[in-house]
Design a protein around this motif. Structure first.
Motif, PDB file in Angstrom:
ATOM      1  N   VAL A 142      15.392  -6.898   7.182  1.00 12.77           N
ATOM      2  CA  VAL A 142      14.685  -5.606   7.105  1.00 12.77           C
ATOM      3  C   VAL A 142      14.421  -5.277   8.596  1.00 12.77           C
ATOM      4  CG1 VAL A 142      12.510  -4.642   6.614  1.00 12.77           C
ATOM      5  CG2 VAL A 142      13.958  -5.996   4.998  1.00 12.77           C
ATOM      6  N   CYS A 143      14.398  -6.174   9.541  1.00 20.83           N
ATOM      7  CA  CYS A 143      13.938  -5.749  10.790  1.00 20.83           C
ATOM      8  C   CYS A 143      15.438  -5.510  11.634  1.00 20.83           C
ATOM      9  CB  CYS A 143      13.274  -6.967  11.530  1.00 20.83           C
ATOM     10  SG  CYS A 143      12.519  -6.855  13.063  1.00 20.83           S
ATOM     11  N   GLY A 144      16.409  -5.340  11.066  1.00 24.20           N
ATOM     12  CA  GLY A 144      17.657  -5.063  11.761  1.00 24.20           C
ATOM     13  C   GLY A 144      18.267  -6.243  12.635  1.00 24.20           C
ATOM     14  N   ARG A 180      11.651  -8.200  18.627  1.00 24.61           N
ATOM     15  CA  ARG A 180      12.247  -7.210  19.149  1.00 24.61           C
ATOM     16  C   ARG A 180      11.729  -6.266  20.098  1.00 24.61           C
ATOM     17  NH1 ARG A 180      16.162  -4.131  15.421  1.00 24.61           N
ATOM     18  NH2 ARG A 180      16.996  -3.752  17.208  1.00 24.61           N
ATOM     19  N   ALA A 204       3.094   7.142  10.801  1.00 25.58           N
ATOM     20  CA  ALA A 204       3.409   6.093  11.464  1.00 25.58           C
ATOM     21  C   ALA A 204       4.044   4.676  11.156  1.00 25.58           C
ATOM     22  CB  ALA A 204       1.779   5.737  11.990  1.00 25.58           C
ATOM     23  N   THR A 205       3.781   4.451   9.807  1.00 26.68           N
ATOM     24  CA  THR A 205       4.645   3.225   9.059  1.00 26.68           C
ATOM     25  C   THR A 205       5.829   3.627   9.134  1.00 26.68           C
ATOM     26  OG1 THR A 205       2.515   3.056   7.897  1.00 26.68           O
ATOM     27  CG2 THR A 205       4.213   1.639   7.301  1.00 26.68           C
ATOM     28  N   ASN A 226      -0.867   8.085   8.572  1.00 27.18           N
ATOM     29  CA  ASN A 226      -0.655   6.686   8.594  1.00 27.18           C
ATOM     30  C   ASN A 226       0.610   6.204   7.961  1.00 27.18           C
ATOM     31  OD1 ASN A 226      -1.707   7.190   5.931  1.00 27.18           O
ATOM     32  ND2 ASN A 226      -3.236   5.492   6.000  1.00 27.18           N
ATOM     33  N   PRO A 249       1.696   3.526   2.304  1.00 27.18           N
ATOM     34  CA  PRO A 249       2.445   3.728   3.486  1.00 27.18           C
ATOM     35  C   PRO A 249       3.575   2.866   3.595  1.00 27.18           C
ATOM     36  CG  PRO A 249       0.237   4.037   4.116  1.00 27.18           C
ATOM     37  CD  PRO A 249       0.056   3.664   2.853  1.00 27.18           C
ATOM     38  N   THR A 250       3.320   1.534   3.066  1.00 27.43           N
ATOM     39  CA  THR A 250       4.540   0.658   3.058  1.00 27.43           C
ATOM     40  C   THR A 250       5.463   0.693   1.917  1.00 27.43           C
ATOM     41  OG1 THR A 250       3.362  -1.030   1.911  1.00 27.43           O
ATOM     42  CG2 THR A 250       3.212  -1.511   4.245  1.00 27.43           C
ATOM     43  N   PRO A 280       3.688  -2.390  16.422  1.00 27.67           N
ATOM     44  CA  PRO A 280       4.199  -2.251  15.099  1.00 27.67           C
ATOM     45  C   PRO A 280       3.161  -1.719  14.111  1.00 27.67           C
ATOM     46  CG  PRO A 280       4.804  -4.677  15.775  1.00 27.67           C
ATOM     47  CD  PRO A 280       3.863  -4.031  16.524  1.00 27.67           C
ATOM     48  N   ARG A 281       2.981  -0.685  13.456  1.00 23.36           N
ATOM     49  CA  ARG A 281       2.131  -0.014  12.705  1.00 23.36           C
ATOM     50  C   ARG A 281       2.484  -0.296  11.286  1.00 23.36           C
ATOM     51  NH1 ARG A 281      -3.035   1.327  12.733  1.00 23.36           N
ATOM     52  NH2 ARG A 281      -2.977   1.219  10.508  1.00 23.36           N
ATOM     53  N   VAL A 282       2.231  -1.581  10.457  1.00 20.87           N
ATOM     54  CA  VAL A 282       2.958  -1.769   9.642  1.00 20.87           C
ATOM     55  C   VAL A 282       2.093  -1.731   8.109  1.00 20.87           C
ATOM     56  CG1 VAL A 282       4.424  -3.612  10.568  1.00 20.87           C
ATOM     57  CG2 VAL A 282       2.310  -4.377   9.802  1.00 20.87           C
ATOM     58  N   SER A 283       0.961  -0.946   8.280  1.00 26.28           N
ATOM     59  CA  SER A 283       0.446  -0.706   7.086  1.00 26.28           C
ATOM     60  C   SER A 283      -0.688   0.290   7.322  1.00 26.28           C
ATOM     61  CB  SER A 283      -0.453  -2.155   6.480  1.00 26.28           C
ATOM     62  OG  SER A 283      -1.351  -2.440   7.312  1.00 26.28           O
ATOM     63  N   GLY A 284      -1.316   0.852   6.232  1.00 27.00           N
ATOM     64  CA  GLY A 284      -1.920   2.125   6.080  1.00 27.00           C
ATOM     65  C   GLY A 284      -3.186   1.957   6.985  1.00 27.00           C
ATOM     66  N   MET A 286       9.344  -7.576  14.467  1.00 23.41           N
ATOM     67  CA  MET A 286       9.379  -6.478  15.189  1.00 23.41           C
ATOM     68  C   MET A 286       8.969  -6.748  16.528  1.00 23.41           C
ATOM     69  SD  MET A 286       7.682  -4.293  12.330  1.00 23.41           S
ATOM     70  CE  MET A 286       8.746  -3.315  10.800  1.00 23.41           C
ATOM     71  N   ARG A 317      12.097   2.516  13.307  1.00 22.25           N
ATOM     72  CA  ARG A 317      12.571   2.053  14.552  1.00 22.25           C
ATOM     73  C   ARG A 317      13.394   0.801  14.812  1.00 22.25           C
ATOM     74  NH1 ARG A 317      10.745   2.176  19.909  1.00 22.25           N
ATOM     75  NH2 ARG A 317      10.489   0.216  21.044  1.00 22.25           N
ATOM     76  N   TYR A 318      13.003  -0.357  13.777  1.00 22.30           N
ATOM     77  CA  TYR A 318      13.608  -1.458  13.897  1.00 22.30           C
ATOM     78  C   TYR A 318      14.690  -1.779  12.852  1.00 22.30           C
ATOM     79  CZ  TYR A 318       9.142  -2.458  16.414  1.00 22.30           C
ATOM     80  OH  TYR A 318       8.205  -2.388  17.377  1.00 22.30           O
ATOM     81  N   ASP A 332       1.007  -1.261  -0.317  1.00 26.20           N
ATOM     82  CA  ASP A 332       0.089   0.229   0.131  1.00 26.20           C
ATOM     83  C   ASP A 332       0.770   1.146   0.042  1.00 26.20           C
ATOM     84  OD1 ASP A 332       1.095   0.202   2.712  1.00 26.20           O
ATOM     85  OD2 ASP A 332      -1.040   0.073   3.578  1.00 26.20           O
ATOM     86  N   THR A 339       7.522   3.045  12.436  1.00 26.82           N
ATOM     87  CA  THR A 339       7.752   1.694  12.632  1.00 26.82           C
ATOM     88  C   THR A 339       8.920   1.254  11.998  1.00 26.82           C
ATOM     89  OG1 THR A 339       5.243   1.312  12.906  1.00 26.82           O
ATOM     90  CG2 THR A 339       6.404  -0.563  12.617  1.00 26.82           C
ATOM     91  N   TYR A 340       8.994   1.278  10.710  1.00 25.08           N
ATOM     92  CA  TYR A 340      10.200   0.497   9.731  1.00 25.08           C
ATOM     93  C   TYR A 340      11.443   1.055  10.365  1.00 25.08           C
ATOM     94  CZ  TYR A 340       7.370  -2.169   6.531  1.00 25.08           C
ATOM     95  OH  TYR A 340       6.585  -3.067   5.956  1.00 25.08           O
TER      96      TYR A 340
END
Lengths: 437, 458
Positions: B175-177, B145, A169-170, A166, A137-138, B295-299, B142, A176-177, A135, A173-174
């Motif tokens: 990707v997650c480090g 972690r 926020a995404t 959004n 945001p990703t 983890p806010r991974v999508s919209g 995530m 952060r890790y 999507d 998240t990405y």
């Protein structure tokens, strides 16, 4: 056996198969599983439902949702879906196909992805696009990672605070890790110009979360001077009329294809897109389709540049993405074929006229002020309500309208697409005018 | 299938159109040049019949589950029920930011799915934000972690991944480090517990496993592995790509897994769509529930349309039939394996689960696994997954599902035997295959060396 529609096995079939395998029962095939792990007893699930019972189950739930006239955007826009699209995308040759690794029997999928890549390049003005992301945001998060990959050891990415919530926020998240230093700021130019950051890239919205079409004159030059890449987050529908990422000098464009006729469907499935300049091609994440020929010289299409991908490079891949949103890319490709350049221009014209009409009528109620007076917008805009936002939202809901999305600054945003009529707008404005707010 | 050589751009004629908008449209003129598009927009100008005929012709060069059998390892290409498609449109008009008071029906679907998937997997709760399997892996990592960080345990930066793992596992970890540490497989195809032990320590975030593994073998030492990994303070991640044989038989939560994803587009029958949309909900055990929304991974709310289809599938199966799905898929895989092992090399002789791996033909000569795969296309079957897992040079990974009949399996077996004979008798027939498809083998080298990635007008 033989009593459930999706399982074709008769008792005799099962007997034949067990015999060939040399076991007495299907349970014996799990003899290597420690007995304590075999689930015993019944699963706490409903009993099997007939097709009509399934239908009724969903009807009873969908009737609990309230259908509203949508005057909101916030990253999901109520545009019309040409009737041709669901007809084409529900063709089982597209719908039930696997990823087109076996190109000889997947030319249909490969060709529409090639068309999609072309259309995304033409919309954004950039050189190369991938087969799709999950999507918007990703896609933005992947662009952030790509900035870091393209600039080697640089770790800071500056993101405009005017990006959609959004998206931010995404990104957070990405970041952060993955050890990326994400800097959010209202003044991107100032943050970059200081020159103190190990700048990998900058992400700005083409149209921001207040609906304003941003002016990025000079930004790309500055970002490049500081050694970073410029990423534009765009509404692809609006790109038919607003300045393109290429025209702003951007390196990467990302966004959500939802505005290209994909139903709202409570947020998904949508489709992310991603395009870049040629020099970054081999850093793009995801699948890419390329043109070639077979031995007899027939034009053929294949998945290409796969040395970037997880199934070849494992932990060294440009991304972990595998399945993406192929069918939704087809959705948008058919949409853009239906709309053509003239349809996209007319559609944006309607959005512009209707949203400006709504904007002016709402201001005329005296219940709002315009915090961004004179700034250009296309279909979405923000106002400062002179009343309680929650009360305003409830009054609209009670009248069957969904609008006045709150922002953290205390503004409300409205959106009017080509699906709204002047009559609907008048009705909404009347509700606002007459309500005690 | 019939070759059709057009692109939509080549049908374009200036002035043609297919859109349908209210007639009021059109007087909008950009006010000033600085923020408006200057480059002309190059999109096809075609009529509605042009569009329908073009994409119908494209579709006819495609193979799908509705066309025929996919013996595709680790992909679980089962039948996609049609009632699942029908119900989705009832929910199309709902905006993702609508307030909860107007979306009670949507919430009921999510609640039902959370409860049902928890029951089926033995996890506590699920998040539905991930849009595909690899996205689920990333989200799950995530969470792992986050779990360690929330306890101030910041040194856990390594993740153990078996050498037989899906390619997405190490890629998601990166990707997650996380740094990937590979644990070897034993000659019997299972994770080597002795190789695992010295890897464990205070820097280990956890281990990613799929069980059964990509050889289709159940990791029978899972209890010991779970104890060892938990003992060193790590967590266990379950890659749900291979969940199908366990559907209705074994629950990952019961085996000690802390975090897992499911591929709704595999195990729960939603269509693959030529590469998505999928859905990769992530489940966690009790001790990670409080972190699930972090983890806010999508919209918005994940791929709701896909979740709806999976929900319809669970309702249709019900508790009675769910217990059969995994068992029948395992029976089908073993049936094919036993029927073909005379012609193909079976490197590990064992009862398999939903899939198994041959290491090429017994009598291969010049013929490679790629040739076998391409020849299968001529006979109307999709190819198996090839050259994966990486443990065997000529890997041919076969996975049927519970929705294939005995007749279909027998036809496939017959064809595979025929191909084995052809490999000896007429190897050139295989080396130049496929012959009956819209195109022959394309030149992939040129495609990569001189990439043509978009259409340019002549």
């Amino acid at each position: 056996m033989g009593t459930f529609a999706y399982f074709p096995h008769t008792e005799e079939d099962i007997r034949v198969m067990l015999e060939r395998v040399g076991v007495a029962s299907m349970d014996e095939l799990y003899a290597d599983v420690p007995a304590e792990f075999i689930h015993k007893g019944e699963y706490d699930l409903p009993s099997a439902k007939s097709e009509d019972e399934v239908r009724a189950w969903f009807e009873s739930l969908s009737s609990k949702n309230i259908k509203l006239k949508v005057f909101a955007g916030g990253g999901a826009y109520d545009h019309y879906t040409p009737s041709v699209i669901p007809y084409i995308t529900s063709r089982s040759e597209f719908l039930t196909a696997y990823t087109p690794y076996q190109c000889e029997i997947s030319q249909g999928t490969l060709r529409y992805i090639f068309e999609w890549q072309t259309m995304i390049c033409n919309l954004t003005g950039l050189d190369v696009a991938n087969a799709s992301m999950y999507d918007g945001p990703t896609a933005a998060a992947e662009a952030m990672r790509m900035c870091v990959a393209c600039t080697r050891k640089r770790k800071t990415v500056v993101a405009s605070s005017a990006l959609l919530p959004n998206v931010l926020a995404t990104l957070r998240t990405y970041a952060r890790y993955s050890g990326i230093n994400l800097v959010e700021t209202w003044d991107v130019t100032e943050a970059v110009a200081e020159g103190t950051l190990d700048l990998a890239g900058v992400i700005v919205p083409s149209i921001n979360r207040f609906g304003i079409i941003e002016n990025h004159t000079g930004l790309a030059g500055l970002v490049h001077e500081m050694g970073g890449l410029l990423v534009e987050y765009c509404d692809p529908s609006a790109l038919a009329v607003v300045k393109t990422p290429a025209e702003w000098g951007a390196d990467i464009a990302v966004g959500d294809g939802q505005s290209l006729g994909i139903p709202l469907c409570y947020g998904g499935p949508y489709v992310g897109f991603m395009a870049c300049r040629n020099e970054w091609m081999r850093k793009l994440p995801g699948r890419i389709v390329g043109q070639t020929a077979d031995a007899s010289g027939r034009r053929a299409f294949v998945l290409t540049l796969q040395a970037r991908e997880q199934h070849i490079r494992r932990e060294k891949a440009t991304s972990n993405i595998c399945s993406n949103e192929s069918l939704m890319a087809l959705w948008c490709t058919v949409y853009l074929s239906i709309m053509g350049p003239e349809g996209m221009r007319r559609l944006n014209g309607l959005c512009y006229e209707l949203s400006h009409y709504l904007h002016d009528q709402l201001l005329a109620t005296g219940k709002f002020t315009d915090p961004f007076e004179g700034r250009p917008f296309l279909k979405e805009f923000a106002l400062q309500p002179q009343c309680d936002t929650a009360r305003l939202q409830q009054v609209l809901l009670d009248a069957g309208f969904f609008g006045a999305l709150g922002t953290e600054e205390g503004y409300v945003t409205f959106c009017a697409t080509e699906r709204r009529t002047r009559e609907e707008i008048d009705a909404l404005v009347k509700v606002v005018k007459e309500a005690e707010l | 299938m019939r070759y059709y050589d057009k692109l939509i751009f080549e049908l374009s004629r200036p002035g043609r159109s297919a859109f349908s908008l209210p007639s009021e449209a059109g007087s909008f003129k950009p006010t000033s040049g600085s923020i408006w598009r200057e480059t002309p927009l190059d999109l096809p100008e075609v009529s509605e019949p042009d569009v329908v005929r073009h994409y119908t012709n494209l579709s006819q060069m495609n193979f799908g589950v509705d066309t025929g059998f996919y013996p595709l390892g680790s992909c679980t290409m089962k039948y996609n029920p049609k009632i699942n498609e029908e119900i989705v449109s009832q929910f199309n008009g709902i905006h993702p930011l609508q307030p909860a008071s107007t979306t009670e029906g949507v919430k009921a679907v999510y609640d039902f799915m959370d409860k049902a998937l928890a029951e089926i997997t033995g996890m506590k709760h699920f998040t539905f934000l991930p849009c595909a399997g690899a996205h689920g892996e990333l989200t799950g990592l995530m969470l792992i972690r986050e779990y360690h960080m929330s306890r101030g345990d910041s040194a856990r930066t390594k993740i153990i991944v078996p050498d037989s793992a899906h390619g997405t596992n190490p890629a998601s970890a990166a990707v997650c480090g996380l740094d990937v540490v590979v644990v070897k497989s034993r000659p019997d195809g299972l994770v080597d517990v002795e190789d695992l032990k010295p890897l464990l320590g205070p820097d280990i975030a956890g281990i990613m496993m799929t069980n059964p593994n990509t050889l289709g073998l159940f990791e029978r030492d899972i209890k010991e592995i779970a104890e060892l990994v938990h003992g060193c303070g790590g967590l266990l991640y379950y890659d749900g790509a291979n969940m199908n044989p366990l559907l209705g038989v074994v629950r990952p939560g019961d085996m000690g897994f802390d975090v897992m994803h499911l591929n709704l587009h595999k195990t729960f029958s939603t269509p693959h769509g030529g590469g998505g949309p999928g859905s990769g909900p992530v489940g966690v055990s009790e001790r990670l529930v409080h972190l699930l929304d972090k983890p806010r991974v999508s919209g918005f709310h994940g791929n709701f349309g896909v979740i709806l289809r999976a929900c319809a599938y669970i309702l249709s199966l019900g508790r009675e039939n769910i217990k059969l799905a995994g068992r029948l898929s395992t029976l089908a895989a073993n049936y094919i394996k036993e029927s073909l092992k005379d012609s193909f090399k079976l490197p590990i002789e064992s009862v398999c689960k939903h899939e198994f791996v041959f290491d090429g033909l017994r009598e291969a000569g010049e013929v490679t696994t790629l040739d076998v795969a391409k020849r299968l296309l001529d006979y109307g079957f999709h190819a198996p997954t090839i050259y994966f897992p990486l443990l065997f040079h000529q890997a041919l990974m076969i996975e049927p599902t519970e929705t294939e009949s005995l007749q279909t399996l027998d036809e496939f077996i017959d064809v595979m035997h025929t191909i084995a004979k052809e490999a000896s008798a007429t190897p050139d027939l295989l080396k130049t295959a496929p012959h009956n498809t819209p195109i022959g083998r394309p030149d992939e080298t040129t495609a990569a060396r001189q990439p043509v990635l978009k259409y340019s007008r002549q």
